[in-house]
Motif scaffolding. Sequence first.
Motif, PDB file in Angstrom:
ATOM      1  N   GLY A 193       0.813  -1.207   0.000  1.00  0.00           N
ATOM      2  CA  GLY A 193       0.000   0.000   0.000  1.00  0.00           C
ATOM      3  C   GLY A 193       0.847   1.257   0.000  1.00  0.00           C
ATOM      4  N   ALA A 194       1.928   1.261   0.808  1.00  0.00           N
ATOM      5  CA  ALA A 194       2.812   2.432   0.869  1.00  0.00           C
ATOM      6  C   ALA A 194       3.491   2.675  -0.480  1.00  0.00           C
ATOM      7  N   LEU A 195       3.927   1.604  -1.146  1.00  0.00           N
ATOM      8  CA  LEU A 195       4.586   1.757  -2.438  1.00  0.00           C
ATOM      9  C   LEU A 195       3.616   2.262  -3.514  1.00  0.00           C
ATOM     10  N   LEU A 196       2.366   1.828  -3.463  1.00  0.00           N
ATOM     11  CA  LEU A 196       1.387   2.309  -4.434  1.00  0.00           C
ATOM     12  C   LEU A 196       1.069   3.788  -4.201  1.00  0.00           C
ATOM     13  N   VAL A 197       1.040   4.214  -2.942  1.00  0.00           N
ATOM     14  CA  VAL A 197       0.878   5.644  -2.644  1.00  0.00           C
ATOM     15  C   VAL A 197       2.079   6.427  -3.180  1.00  0.00           C
ATOM     16  N   ALA A 198       3.281   5.871  -2.970  1.00  0.00           N
ATOM     17  CA  ALA A 198       4.485   6.523  -3.497  1.00  0.00           C
ATOM     18  C   ALA A 198       4.435   6.585  -5.022  1.00  0.00           C
ATOM     19  N   PHE A 199       3.912   5.552  -5.659  1.00  0.00           N
ATOM     20  CA  PHE A 199       3.779   5.542  -7.118  1.00  0.00           C
ATOM     21  C   PHE A 199       2.929   6.729  -7.606  1.00  0.00           C
ATOM     22  N   VAL A 200       1.798   6.953  -6.939  1.00  0.00           N
ATOM     23  CA  VAL A 200       0.926   8.065  -7.330  1.00  0.00           C
ATOM     24  C   VAL A 200       1.665   9.398  -7.180  1.00  0.00           C
ATOM     25  N   ALA A 201       2.393   9.540  -6.063  1.00  0.00           N
ATOM     26  CA  ALA A 201       3.139  10.787  -5.836  1.00  0.00           C
ATOM     27  C   ALA A 201       4.211  10.994  -6.904  1.00  0.00           C
ATOM     28  N   ILE A 202       4.925   9.921  -7.251  1.00  0.00           N
ATOM     29  CA  ILE A 202       5.979  10.019  -8.261  1.00  0.00           C
ATOM     30  C   ILE A 202       5.393  10.385  -9.619  1.00  0.00           C
ATOM     31  N   GLU A 203       4.292   9.730  -9.998  1.00  0.00           N
ATOM     32  CA  GLU A 203       3.704   9.966 -11.317  1.00  0.00           C
ATOM     33  C   GLU A 203       3.181  11.390 -11.457  1.00  0.00           C
ATOM     34  N   ASN A 204       2.798  12.008 -10.353  1.00  0.00           N
ATOM     35  CA  ASN A 204       2.314  13.387 -10.407  1.00  0.00           C
ATOM     36  C   ASN A 204       3.445  14.402 -10.497  1.00  0.00           C
ATOM     37  N   ARG A 205       4.676  13.973 -10.228  1.00  0.00           N
ATOM     38  CA  ARG A 205       5.798  14.905 -10.226  1.00  0.00           C
ATOM     39  C   ARG A 205       6.709  14.764 -11.448  1.00  0.00           C
ATOM     40  N   ILE A 206       6.811  13.551 -11.990  1.00  0.00           N
ATOM     41  CA  ILE A 206       7.795  13.285 -13.032  1.00  0.00           C
ATOM     42  C   ILE A 206       7.306  13.826 -14.378  1.00  0.00           C
ATOM     43  N   ARG A 207       8.247  14.229 -15.256  1.00  0.00           N
ATOM     44  CA  ARG A 207       7.875  14.812 -16.546  1.00  0.00           C
ATOM     45  C   ARG A 207       7.389  13.760 -17.531  1.00  0.00           C
ATOM     46  N   THR A 208       7.961  12.554 -17.506  1.00  0.00           N
ATOM     47  CA  THR A 208       7.555  11.485 -18.426  1.00  0.00           C
ATOM     48  C   THR A 208       7.096  10.287 -17.600  1.00  0.00           C
ATOM     49  N   PRO A 209       5.881  10.346 -17.059  1.00  0.00           N
ATOM     50  CA  PRO A 209       5.437   9.277 -16.161  1.00  0.00           C
ATOM     51  C   PRO A 209       5.124   7.979 -16.903  1.00  0.00           C
ATOM     52  N   MET A 210       5.203   6.883 -16.174  1.00  0.00           N
ATOM     53  CA  MET A 210       4.797   5.591 -16.708  1.00  0.00           C
ATOM     54  C   MET A 210       3.319   5.604 -17.066  1.00  0.00           C
ATOM     55  N   VAL A 211       2.494   6.194 -16.205  1.00  0.00           N
ATOM     56  CA  VAL A 211       1.053   6.322 -16.433  1.00  0.00           C
ATOM     57  C   VAL A 211       0.688   7.787 -16.286  1.00  0.00           C
ATOM     58  N   ASN A 212       0.042   8.335 -17.291  1.00  0.00           N
ATOM     59  CA  ASN A 212      -0.464   9.699 -17.189  1.00  0.00           C
ATOM     60  C   ASN A 212      -1.727   9.671 -16.328  1.00  0.00           C
ATOM     61  N   LEU A 213      -1.593  10.014 -15.042  1.00  0.00           N
ATOM     62  CA  LEU A 213      -2.738   9.937 -14.135  1.00  0.00           C
ATOM     63  C   LEU A 213      -3.834  10.920 -14.518  1.00  0.00           C
ATOM     64  N   GLY A 214      -3.492  11.873 -15.406  1.00  0.00           N
ATOM     65  CA  GLY A 214      -4.518  12.767 -15.900  1.00  0.00           C
ATOM     66  C   GLY A 214      -5.600  12.031 -16.688  1.00  0.00           C
ATOM     67  N   LEU A 215      -5.283  10.817 -17.176  1.00  0.00           N
ATOM     68  CA  LEU A 215      -6.301  10.026 -17.865  1.00  0.00           C
ATOM     69  C   LEU A 215      -7.503   9.753 -16.968  1.00  0.00           C
ATOM     70  N   PHE A 216      -7.252   9.661 -15.668  1.00  0.00           N
ATOM     71  CA  PHE A 216      -8.344   9.344 -14.754  1.00  0.00           C
ATOM     72  C   PHE A 216      -9.255  10.546 -14.506  1.00  0.00           C
ATOM     73  N   ARG A 217      -8.859  11.716 -15.013  1.00  0.00           N
ATOM     74  CA  ARG A 217      -9.790  12.839 -14.990  1.00  0.00           C
ATOM     75  C   ARG A 217     -10.804  12.742 -16.122  1.00  0.00           C
ATOM     76  N   ASN A 218     -10.522  11.841 -17.058  1.00  0.00           N
ATOM     77  CA  ASN A 218     -11.469  11.555 -18.133  1.00  0.00           C
ATOM     78  C   ASN A 218     -12.528  10.601 -17.579  1.00  0.00           C
ATOM     79  N   ARG A 219     -13.770  11.053 -17.582  1.00  0.00           N
ATOM     80  CA  ARG A 219     -14.840  10.291 -16.933  1.00  0.00           C
ATOM     81  C   ARG A 219     -15.026   8.916 -17.570  1.00  0.00           C
TER      82      ARG A 219
END
Length: 617
Positions: A270-296
């Motif tokens: 659980g801690a690593l998955l939380v860290a994953f979200v934090a990393i993806e929101n900061r890095i310029r070329t993320p593994m997953v563009n979490l902005g996709l989840f703003r798409n309904r």
Amino acid sequence: MGERPAADPAAALPPTPARPAPDPYRWTALTNTTAAVFMSALDGSIVLIALPAIFRGVHLDPLAPGNIAFLLWMIMGYRLVQAVLVVTVGRLGDMFGRVRLYNAGFAVFTVASVLLSFDPFDKAHGAMWLIGWRLLQAVGGSMLTANSAAILTDAFPAEQRGFALGINQVAALAGQFVGLVAGGLLAAWDWRAVFWVNVPVGIFGTIWAYARLRETAARGGGRIDWWGNLTFGVGLSAVLVAVTYGLQPYGGHTMGWTRPLVIALLAAGGALLVAFVAIENRIRTPMVNLGLFRNRAFAMGNIAGLCVSIGRGGMQFILIVWLQGVWLPLHGYDYEDTPLRAGIFLLPLTFGFLVAGPISGYLSDRLGSRGIASSGAVLFGATFVGLMLLPVDFGYVPFALLITVNGIASGMFASPNSSSIMGSVPAPQRGVASGMRATFQNTGTALSIGVFFSLMIAGLAGSLPRALSTGLTQQGVPADVATQVGHLPPVASLFAAQLGFNPLEHLLPAGTLARLTPRQREALTGHEFFPNLISGPFHHGLVVVFAVATVLALVAAVASALRGARQPPVPAGIPAARAQEPGQPAAGVEPDGTPEVAPAARDALPAPGDGAPRPHG
């Protein structure tokens, strides 16, 4: 001078551009990827039915103390690896070429299948050989699954995308259902045939893919997000491994959820998955563009898919135990014959899905995905209510009707949901979107075994010990032995039934049966004693399990309804302006707002933000 001929008004008009001929490549891509995902999914379920023959082949008793871990890893290891890797290999496909990763996946899957069928070891080492190569096979399956939907989305125009993805999704889920029957048929001949069946398909598919498939979209380039891959892969692995060990008895408990290792794995994961979200929101070329989840459409479609996957995967597992451990023995079938018979009696489930999947994909291209997928989720939940109302010793006709409707409901949901998800993301991110969709699906299937099995064991733990000890005492088993057997973890009884073993022959200590009269031995090891004994507690567990599945289906229906409406796409060659729902792309427009173009022209488009054309290939 003669008069000048009158000008032809039609000649002054610009020539009408010829309508481009359909590209036959799209059908090559559909056929190859459909065969690949069918093969990959089939291998995830074929082992469930073939486990008794496999463990007999390596001369290992999976129910002996210390061996249940081998059994659980054979059941869950394949799904665990696929759940963890599909996002990563989907992202790598976006960067380096989806077809390149897909072709390599075909080769890896085939090599692992060959090695699985030539197990040179015995007992524990033989089981470890099988588990190891199954994990490699899952790596190849991940590369196929993650990139197949993206390849199809690139190859097909919007007005045919739902149909193509529907066929592909039907093949993936049909592979799970067909594997249940194929496992029983092949294992009755030779346990190695369970793995041989993939080899000719894999060799032909690999050669065909390298010869005919081509890249139809520009590679996105970019850097590998090492920290994102590490935190996501290790975090999700830790959670799923914890689920695997949580099903095993620990100390005096029926399950291992209080085991320190399980608690530590869950906390660390659980801690690593939380860290994953934090990393993806900061890095310029993320593994997953979490902005996709703003798409309904993307977010709600994946939530709905996760809920349905948990319900569907758990239902398959519970139905197998129900048939093999209770219903088939009560109807006179020997325990060793129940794996094959269970697969045959579940054929209506496969039939319903195969019929509904392609039709719903075709209709979603014309009517939109939301209504069809949401209706399918509601119908899916209604079938669980029907299964709850059946007696443990049911009549087969109502059972067959219910599972047929369940298969139809799954087909109604799966194809439109996949089409909606894949059609809602920008073209350069379709690989990672396909991987994320597959991650939700595979994680749901892996979690379903842990969730549903835990619920079933919890339901049995309250009443099975007393029923078992009382029944054994009445048949002459010494009271101390009956009490000892009655307080064994219910997981042993369930796994024995799922493996096609007579549970009491495994649960009673050696020599106990020899001290009983022939009539008592015959009663204890016959077809009816254990099923009648477990029927009451098992039905209580069924009600709990199917009630949770009903709630999950309703959550899926609500999420599906919240994805937003979308107008049907304009048929090819008919230009028209269409109203656009809020948050949804218009017909003929990519989800990032750019006009949809043919695959061959996509390479010339600039990558988002770079202002320069992409190089071809």
